[in-house]
Scaffold this motif. Structure first.
Motif, PDB file in Angstrom:
ATOM      1  N   ARG A 120       0.819  -1.205   0.000  1.00  0.00           N
ATOM      2  CA  ARG A 120       0.000   0.000   0.000  1.00  0.00           C
ATOM      3  C   ARG A 120       0.858   1.264   0.000  1.00  0.00           C
ATOM      4  O   ARG A 120       0.443   2.311  -0.480  1.00  0.00           O
ATOM      5  CB  ARG A 120      -0.913  -0.004   1.230  1.00  0.00           C
ATOM      6  N   ARG A 121       2.069   1.127   0.517  1.00  0.00           N
ATOM      7  CA  ARG A 121       2.965   2.278   0.633  1.00  0.00           C
ATOM      8  C   ARG A 121       4.042   2.289  -0.452  1.00  0.00           C
ATOM      9  O   ARG A 121       4.692   3.312  -0.672  1.00  0.00           O
ATOM     10  CB  ARG A 121       3.626   2.256   2.018  1.00  0.00           C
ATOM     11  N   TYR A 122       4.236   1.163  -1.117  1.00  0.00           N
ATOM     12  CA  TYR A 122       5.375   1.034  -2.035  1.00  0.00           C
ATOM     13  C   TYR A 122       5.286   2.025  -3.196  1.00  0.00           C
ATOM     14  O   TYR A 122       4.223   2.226  -3.789  1.00  0.00           O
ATOM     15  CB  TYR A 122       5.462  -0.394  -2.580  1.00  0.00           C
ATOM     16  N   GLU A 123       6.400   2.623  -3.529  1.00  0.00           N
ATOM     17  CA  GLU A 123       6.512   3.585  -4.628  1.00  0.00           C
ATOM     18  C   GLU A 123       7.010   2.849  -5.872  1.00  0.00           C
ATOM     19  O   GLU A 123       8.184   2.506  -5.972  1.00  0.00           O
ATOM     20  CB  GLU A 123       7.482   4.703  -4.240  1.00  0.00           C
ATOM     21  N   TRP A 124       6.114   2.590  -6.806  1.00  0.00           N
ATOM     22  CA  TRP A 124       6.469   1.828  -7.993  1.00  0.00           C
ATOM     23  C   TRP A 124       7.477   2.602  -8.842  1.00  0.00           C
ATOM     24  O   TRP A 124       7.372   3.812  -9.020  1.00  0.00           O
ATOM     25  CB  TRP A 124       5.232   1.496  -8.821  1.00  0.00           C
ATOM     26  N   ASP A 125       8.440   1.869  -9.389  1.00  0.00           N
ATOM     27  CA  ASP A 125       9.477   2.483 -10.208  1.00  0.00           C
ATOM     28  C   ASP A 125       8.979   2.763 -11.624  1.00  0.00           C
ATOM     29  O   ASP A 125       9.404   3.729 -12.258  1.00  0.00           O
ATOM     30  CB  ASP A 125      10.708   1.565 -10.258  1.00  0.00           C
ATOM     31  N   SER A 126       8.096   1.912 -12.128  1.00  0.00           N
ATOM     32  CA  SER A 126       7.592   2.079 -13.495  1.00  0.00           C
ATOM     33  C   SER A 126       6.276   1.334 -13.626  1.00  0.00           C
ATOM     34  O   SER A 126       5.935   0.471 -12.807  1.00  0.00           O
ATOM     35  CB  SER A 126       8.590   1.528 -14.517  1.00  0.00           C
ATOM     36  N   GLN A 127       5.535   1.651 -14.673  1.00  0.00           N
ATOM     37  CA  GLN A 127       4.289   0.937 -14.945  1.00  0.00           C
ATOM     38  C   GLN A 127       4.568  -0.519 -15.280  1.00  0.00           C
ATOM     39  O   GLN A 127       3.774  -1.406 -14.921  1.00  0.00           O
ATOM     40  CB  GLN A 127       3.547   1.615 -16.094  1.00  0.00           C
ATOM     41  N   ALA A 128       5.676  -0.786 -15.952  1.00  0.00           N
ATOM     42  CA  ALA A 128       6.018  -2.168 -16.310  1.00  0.00           C
ATOM     43  C   ALA A 128       6.251  -3.001 -15.056  1.00  0.00           C
ATOM     44  O   ALA A 128       5.805  -4.156 -14.960  1.00  0.00           O
ATOM     45  CB  ALA A 128       7.256  -2.188 -17.200  1.00  0.00           C
ATOM     46  N   GLN A 129       6.949  -2.421 -14.072  1.00  0.00           N
ATOM     47  CA  GLN A 129       7.203  -3.130 -12.827  1.00  0.00           C
ATOM     48  C   GLN A 129       5.892  -3.401 -12.089  1.00  0.00           C
ATOM     49  O   GLN A 129       5.638  -4.529 -11.649  1.00  0.00           O
ATOM     50  CB  GLN A 129       8.146  -2.313 -11.938  1.00  0.00           C
TER      51      GLN A 129
END
Length: 307
Positions: A120-129
């Motif tokens: 819920r808190r994670y900051e995604w690096d990219s849409q692909a990830q």
């Protein structure tokens, strides 16, 4: 026949019994003097994502540790009798099921810095990830294909690879999935620890037999700087082979990370085409993580180390 006690003793006992009866009736008639009802606890809402919000993390523990979960007051030490049956019982959903989920997470012995690390808190690096990881999680909940989508993430240190593994581990433990979180270096060292010890079991023998999700960190060592030898390479090939066999059998999902780029991974395996074919089958295209170093962002003092 011998009489038990004398008349005075019996009179005292009868008076005491009558006093107790009157006191009980008075409490029933007067709510102000009645004992408060026992508080019923409920932990059924706990997930891997809200443990900090619910103050259920032991912040002083050396590892990520969920605090003890008490019995809820509804059950018999974690068991509830099923109505309309003679001897059937089930796990209590209010305390025992959450307790077992918490134990799964505690047994992983994640480092203390996994506190606050959840999806819920994670900051995604990219849409692909995000798409690749979400696809894997959806498959774990509701499989729609023979093999789980897996992810190989690579990039510079500090840009969220290990944090993602912590987050997935927490998510999976509270969905009753069997998780292994480890690093390439830990596996290599556990094998070395058996050298010269005939009584110790080979760490690779059946190591994935009871695993649904493997979270393998730092392929090639921390920073990709592990000292490599022919034994190191051949053992790593064996590790990849075991992962592939269980994945191909439809029994394993994998997230693997590395600071090595795909070309360097190929060099790690001496460009062994069989190994690279297995990696490609499991992971498809590697996903590069390009974000900045989150450790530096969160810890400005690292600049004093020249970072």
């Amino acid at each position: 026949m011998q009489r038990l006690g004398n008349a005075q003793d019996w009179d005292r006992t009868l008076r005491h019994a009558k006093d107790l009866k009157r006191s009980f009736r008075a409490r029933q008639l007067n709510p102000a003097t009645a004992r408060p009802p026992k508080e019923l606890l409920d932990y059924s809402h706990l997930t891997g994502e809200n443990l900090e919000d619910e103050s259920m993390i032991d912040e002083g523990a050396p590892r990520l540790t969920v605090k003890p979960i008490e019995f809820c007051g509804r059950c018999d030490e974690g068991w509830i009798r099923i109505p309309e049956t003679r001897n059937s019982v089930k796990l209590c959903p209010f305390c025992e099921i959450p307790r077992r989920k918490a134990k799964r997470l505690n047994d992983l012995e994640l480092p203390a810095d996994a506190q606050g690390m959840h999806l819920r808190r994670y900051e995604w690096d990219s849409q692909a990830q995000e798409a690749k990881i979400t696809s894997m999680l959806n498959h774990i909940v509701d499989p729609q294909q023979p093999h789980a989508p897996c992810s190989f993430l690579w990039g510079q240190p500090g840009n969220g690879k290990t944090s993602l593994l912590y987050s997935v581990a927490r998510w999976a433990a509270f969905r009753n999935k069997r998780v292994i979180y480890t690093s390439h270096t830990q596996i290599i060292n556990s094998i070395k620890d058996t050298w010269g010890e005939k009584q110790k079991r080979d760490p690779l023998r059946g190591w994935l037999d009871r695993c649904d999700i493997l979270l393998l960190d730092e392929l090639g060592g921390i920073g990709g700087k592990a000292q490599r030898s022919a034994w190191y390479t051949s053992t790593t090939v064996e590790i990849i082979g075991a992962m592939y066999e269980r994945w191909a059998g439809g029994k394993l999902a994998i997230v693997m990370t590395s600071n090595l780029n795909p070309r360097e991974v190929a060099q790690l395996f001496d460009r062994n085409s069989a190994v690279m074919s297995r990696l490609n089958a499991m992971f498809g295209a590697p996903i590069q993580m390009t974000g900045d170093d989150r450790r530096q962002r969160q810890n400005p003092d690292l600049k004093a180390w020249g970072l």
